[in-house]
Design an enzyme around this catalytic site. Structure first.
Site, PDB file in Angstrom:
ATOM      1  N   GLU A  47       0.839  -1.204   0.000  1.00 61.09           N
ATOM      2  CA  GLU A  47       0.000   0.000   0.000  1.00 61.09           C
ATOM      3  C   GLU A  47       0.873   1.253   0.000  1.00 61.09           C
ATOM      4  OE1 GLU A  47      -3.227   0.080  -1.105  1.00 61.09           O
ATOM      5  OE2 GLU A  47      -3.544  -1.393   0.486  1.00 61.09           O
ATOM      6  N   THR A  49       2.747   2.079  -2.236  1.00 63.13           N
ATOM      7  CA  THR A  49       4.042   1.723  -2.822  1.00 63.13           C
ATOM      8  C   THR A  49       4.093   2.033  -4.318  1.00 63.13           C
ATOM      9  OG1 THR A  49       3.176  -0.493  -3.084  1.00 63.13           O
ATOM     10  CG2 THR A  49       4.596  -0.121  -1.190  1.00 63.13           C
ATOM     11  N   ASP A  50       2.928   2.127  -4.969  1.00 58.49           N
ATOM     12  CA  ASP A  50       2.958   2.229  -6.443  1.00 58.49           C
ATOM     13  C   ASP A  50       3.649   3.514  -6.894  1.00 58.49           C
ATOM     14  OD1 ASP A  50       0.736   3.746  -5.647  1.00 58.49           O
ATOM     15  OD2 ASP A  50      -0.621   2.921  -7.170  1.00 58.49           O
ATOM     16  N   SER A  81     -24.953   8.041 -16.255  1.00 55.16           N
ATOM     17  CA  SER A  81     -24.613   7.011 -15.275  1.00 55.16           C
ATOM     18  C   SER A  81     -25.758   6.799 -14.298  1.00 55.16           C
ATOM     19  CB  SER A  81     -23.358   7.414 -14.486  1.00 55.16           C
ATOM     20  OG  SER A  81     -23.195   6.535 -13.381  1.00 55.16           O
ATOM     21  N   SER A 140     -11.620   1.102  -5.895  1.00 62.13           N
ATOM     22  CA  SER A 140     -11.292   1.583  -7.226  1.00 62.13           C
ATOM     23  C   SER A 140     -12.434   1.551  -8.232  1.00 62.13           C
ATOM     24  CB  SER A 140     -10.076   0.831  -7.773  1.00 62.13           C
ATOM     25  OG  SER A 140      -9.314   1.758  -8.490  1.00 62.13           O
ATOM     26  N   GLU A 179      -6.758   9.514 -15.378  1.00 64.13           N
ATOM     27  CA  GLU A 179      -7.039   9.816 -13.961  1.00 64.13           C
ATOM     28  C   GLU A 179      -6.143  10.944 -13.457  1.00 64.13           C
ATOM     29  OE1 GLU A 179      -8.337   6.670 -11.610  1.00 64.13           O
ATOM     30  OE2 GLU A 179      -8.098   7.742  -9.727  1.00 64.13           O
ATOM     31  N   ASP A 191      -4.185   0.427  -9.726  1.00 60.22           N
ATOM     32  CA  ASP A 191      -5.611   0.148  -9.913  1.00 60.22           C
ATOM     33  C   ASP A 191      -5.933  -0.263 -11.343  1.00 60.22           C
ATOM     34  OD1 ASP A 191      -5.547   1.151  -7.387  1.00 60.22           O
ATOM     35  OD2 ASP A 191      -6.648   2.995  -7.830  1.00 60.22           O
TER      36      ASP A 191
HETATM   37  P1  ADP Z   1     -12.638   4.788  -5.610  1.00 61.90           P
HETATM   38  O1  ADP Z   1     -11.894   4.669  -6.897  1.00 61.90           O
HETATM   39  O2  ADP Z   1     -11.870   4.307  -4.434  1.00 61.90           O
HETATM   40  O3  ADP Z   1     -14.003   4.197  -5.649  1.00 61.90           O
HETATM   41  P2  ADP Z   1     -12.372   7.552  -6.279  1.00 61.90           P
HETATM   42  O4  ADP Z   1     -12.617   8.806  -5.528  1.00 61.90           O
HETATM   43  O5  ADP Z   1     -11.027   7.322  -6.865  1.00 61.90           O
HETATM   44  O6  ADP Z   1     -12.841   6.349  -5.350  1.00 61.90           O
HETATM   45  O7  ADP Z   1     -13.371   7.480  -7.506  1.00 61.90           O
HETATM   46  C1  ADP Z   1     -14.743   7.735  -7.327  1.00 61.90           C
HETATM   47  C2  ADP Z   1     -15.193   8.681  -8.414  1.00 61.90           C
HETATM   48  O8  ADP Z   1     -15.181   7.999  -9.695  1.00 61.90           O
HETATM   49  C3  ADP Z   1     -16.615   9.139  -8.242  1.00 61.90           C
HETATM   50  O9  ADP Z   1     -16.675  10.298  -7.443  1.00 61.90           O
HETATM   51  C4  ADP Z   1     -17.036   9.429  -9.674  1.00 61.90           C
HETATM   52  O10 ADP Z   1     -16.564  10.699 -10.086  1.00 61.90           O
HETATM   53  C5  ADP Z   1     -16.283   8.392 -10.470  1.00 61.90           C
HETATM   54  N1  ADP Z   1     -17.087   7.186 -10.713  1.00 61.90           N
HETATM   55  C6  ADP Z   1     -16.740   5.920 -10.398  1.00 61.90           C
HETATM   56  N2  ADP Z   1     -17.702   5.054 -10.789  1.00 61.90           N
HETATM   57  C7  ADP Z   1     -18.681   5.787 -11.358  1.00 61.90           C
HETATM   58  C8  ADP Z   1     -19.955   5.474 -11.955  1.00 61.90           C
HETATM   59  N3  ADP Z   1     -20.396   4.227 -12.020  1.00 61.90           N
HETATM   60  N4  ADP Z   1     -20.685   6.514 -12.442  1.00 61.90           N
HETATM   61  C9  ADP Z   1     -20.230   7.782 -12.370  1.00 61.90           C
HETATM   62  N5  ADP Z   1     -19.056   8.125 -11.816  1.00 61.90           N
HETATM   63  C10 ADP Z   1     -18.282   7.160 -11.316  1.00 61.90           C
HETATM   64 MG    MG Z   2     -10.030   5.587  -7.353  1.00 63.98          MG
END
Ligand code: ADP
Ligand code: MG
Length: 408
Positions: A47, A49-50, A81, A140, A179, A191
């Site tokens: 963790e 580490t990437d 979405s 992720s 990203e 990820d």
């Molecule tokens: P994690 O990757 O740990 O779930 P992140 O903050 O990196 O959390 O990513 C979450 C963000 O990715 C959300 O706030 C949104 O902007 C986007 N996201 C992820 N999945 C969806 C989805 N199914 N529909 C719309 N946005 C999404």
């Molecule tokens: Mg994320």
């Protein structure tokens, strides 16, 4: 106490049905060109580490993000979405650039942008998304979203990258750029590698050293939990913490500063037995010991990850528990990215017989994992739930994580 909240994954059929229905609803009854999906991931160990050119060991979750997409003749992108109801996110591909787009669609438009930057010609598209990957839980969902679009665009644009592992590494690199540069989240590469390059029954040893070939950067390691009578339990703590983004950036900056002071390209260059010497060299620049603790975590975590890989390759999965616990302690004490809820999961799970447990993902909330004998799953879940209840916390979500399939 109420029954545990299990976060179920969808079958491929169910995911496909959902996005086809949503596509028809969003785009006047039309049918998409196809349906694609990509998994979230959970990291077994390795963790923070990437971004230190280190090692990580994720698996793909059975939980996936589904995309239905149809190419367009112009360069317009329209996105809907199920997780962002009531909104159509729109852009033109030509308008996508760092700092120019925002909102969830930036993750998607960013993938198209990064593929175009890599020299590929892409059409505009209409697409819808639905997902059973828990949102913002350290599992992720962002990479699942990017990688589902990466394989979708790969196919409709005829790029042919998803057909082999080297091509998938290229798609993963495009998703990382999306990203970092378009969505503006400074995450490392673990990820996207996990979502695109894992396989069922395997963990993925991700090596983030720069300059490695695609094959060297990610290796599949057989990880047969079932055969060992074990389960990987994931607990979404549902803890929401503020300042998370700033904390992540601060950890990265501290690592970069330490590497610079040591005149190294990255902290990966410090071998485990060279740690005391490196810490001594940092001491004069580091009166409060912060850099010392950060470096200590990164170097020992990379070493622990290598040890877990050796055990797993040796068929000794049931012996990785102490390394998981050591990882958690290191993240809590030295890296200072744990949270009360994460510590609670680790204590309750190990108290109820888990072989090992640790926070997973960036920290400050999100999820923890526990390695549990099949016969102990129920008791561990009950213990974690009771601990949250006693502490007056919101009930956590549970999921089981057999190592699953990559984006397709
Ligand atoms: P994690 O990757 O740990 O779930 P992140 O903050 O990196 O959390 O990513 C979450 C963000 O990715 C959300 O706030 C949104 O902007 C986007 N996201 C992820 N999945 C969806 C989805 N199914 N529909 C719309 N946005 C999404
Ligand atoms: Mg994320």
């Amino acid at each position: 106490m109420t029954s545990p909240d299990w976060l179920e994954s969808w079958s491929t059929e169910e995911g496909g049905r959902r996005v086809r229905a949503l596509f028809a609803e969003a785009f006047d009854g039309a049918a998409p060109d196809g349906v694609w999906s990509a998994p979230g991931r959970v990291n077994l160990i390795g963790e923070h580490t990437d971004y230190n050119a280190g090692l990580a060991l994720p698996i793909a979750l059975p939980h996936r993000t589904y995309v239905a997409l149809r190419r367009r003749d112009d360069d317009v992108v329209r996105l809907v979405s199920a997780q962002a109801p009531g909104e159509t996110w729109t852009t033109r591909l030509g308008d996508v650039a760092p700092g120019a787009v925002s909102g969830w669609g930036a993750y998607v438009a960013g993938v198209a942008w990064a593929l175009a930057e890599a020299g590929h010609k892409l059409p505009g598209f209409d697409a819808v998304v639905d997902s059973c990957v828990p949102f913002g839980a350290g599992l992720s969902s962002s990479a699942a979203l990017e990688c589902a679009f990466a394989v979708a665009l790969d196919e409709v644009a005829g790029l042919g990258l998803a057909g082999d592992d080297a091509g998938r590494a290229e798609l993963a690199a495009a998703c990382v750029r999306a990203e970092n540069e378009i969505a503006g989240a400074p995450t490392g590469g673990m990820d996207q590698a996990a979502s695109l390059r894992c396989s069922a029954g395997h963990a993925l040893l991700v090596d983030c050293r720069p300059g490695l070939s695609a094959l060297e950067s990610a290796t599949r390691v057989p990880f047969d939990l079932e055969a060992a009578g074990l389960r990987l339990l994931v607990v979404d703590t549902r803890a929401e913490h503020q300042l998370v983004d700033g904390q992540y950036a601060a950890r990265r900056a501290a690592c970069e500063q330490a590497a610079e002071l040591l005149e190294l390209g990255s902290l990966r260059e410090i071998p485990a037995d060279g740690l005391p010497e490196a810490l001594d060299a940092l001491a004069p620049h580091d009166p409060d010991g912060v850099l010392r603790r950060r470096v200590q975590h990164v170097v020992t975590e990379i070493e622990r990850t290598a040890q877990v890989v050796d055990l797993v390759r040796d068929g000794r999965v049931d012996e990785v528990g102490p390394l998981m616990l050591a990882s958690h302690t290191s993240l809590r004490v030295d890296y200072e990215v744990s949270a009360r809820e994460l510590d609670l999961v680790v204590d309750a799970a190990t108290g109820a017989g888990a072989l090992g447990a640790r926070m997973t993902g960036g920290g400050f909330g999100g999820s923890a994992i526990a390695l549990v004998r099949e016969s102990d799953v129920e008791a561990v879940v009950a213990a974690v739930q009771a601990a949250f209840d006693d502490a007056g916390l919101r009930a956590p979500g549970f999921l089981l994580a057999p190592p699953s399939d990559p984006a397709s």
